[in-house]
Design an enzyme around this catalytic site. Structure first.
Site: not given
Ligand code: URA
Length: 252
Positions: A103
């Site tokens: 993310d």
């Molecule tokens: N899980 C998440 O919620 N976000 C990420 O960036 C990676 C794994």
């Protein structure tokens, strides 16, 4: 066998038309002989190609480790946001992409390559590739939370979406808890949704390891380097059981 202009463009000598121009100007040799036709085909694994006397060796696959900073998107291009690819300086191939996504606000280890077969295997839930995250969460993490994570949980909205068993280790428990979590799949926002499912909110998330490779702590956020042969061996070792296909592939 590939065309000479593609060979040069792949290796970042210039755009395809710039490569054609260099070739037509007689500035390029293949195995010692000047070649003036861009469509001339060469064996990229053995040919000695020179541009104005400088040898340009062909690298088929590139592999990088990036310490992704927050605020950068895991995409190859984006009209508004800075992308992880912009952080890979010195890359040769145009076709690089991130292996999966973190993310925008997640930090840590992200692999970048142009090796589609490797990426596909690393991302397949069937291959059980470990992904290790450090997380700070709002809420008290207890033995019961550990049990819920190891049992697998429903993180779907309306429609059931079950997670595979995950290993949760408590580093510190309190109003704000710190944990290390190992999962073997990569559903959309998976870690955040797993904590949401047990009534907690992820405040900070960083990926520390992926497929046996640990984030090089010497890399500052935003820093990247090529994978070492040993690291690549770890990634391949995981997948080469009974798989001779990949042996002997070029890599750096
Ligand atoms: N899980 C998440 O919620 N976000 C990420 O960036 C990676 C794994």
């Amino acid at each position: 066998m590939i065309r000479l202009d593609k060979y040069l463009a792949d290796m970042g000598v210039g755009t395809r038309s710039e490569a054609k121009r260099l070739i037509r100007q007689g500035k390029v040799t293949a195995d010692g002989a000047a070649v003036k036709s861009p469509e001339y085909r060469i064996d990229e694994t053995s040919a000695c190609v020179r541009v104005e006397g400088n040898e340009i060796s062909y690298i088929k696959y590139e592999y990088y480790m990036l310490n992704k900073p927050a605020g950068v998107v895991s995409a190859t291009e984006d009209p508004k946001e800075k992308t992880v690819l912009e952080l890979i300086t010195g890359r040769k191939h145009k076709g690089l992409f991130p292996v999966g996504r973190l993310d925008k606000d997640t930090e840590g280890l992200l692999l970048i390559t142009n090796d589609g077969a490797l990426a596909h295997r690393l991302l397949s839930p069937k291959k059980h590739v470990d992904k290790t995250y450090y997380a700070r969460v709002k809420g008290l993490v207890t033995k019961e939370t550990v049990r819920q994570f190891s049992a697998g949980m429903d993180i779907g909205k309306g429609r059931e979406e079950r997670t595979m068993p995950a290993k949760l280790r408590i580093i510190q428990a309190g109003e704000i808890s710190e944990v290390r979590l190992v999962i073997q799949e990569g559903k959309y926002h998976q870690v955040k949704r797993m904590f949401q499912a047990v009534g907690m909110e992820v405040l900070y998330l960083k990926r520390e390891a992926f497929g046996g490779i640990s984030l090089d702590e010497a890399l500052p956020p935003g820093g990247a380097r090529r994978l070492t042969k040993e690291e690549l061996g770890l990634l391949n070792g995981r997948e080469t059981d009974g798989d001779a296909e990949r042996h002997g592939r070029d890599y750096i």
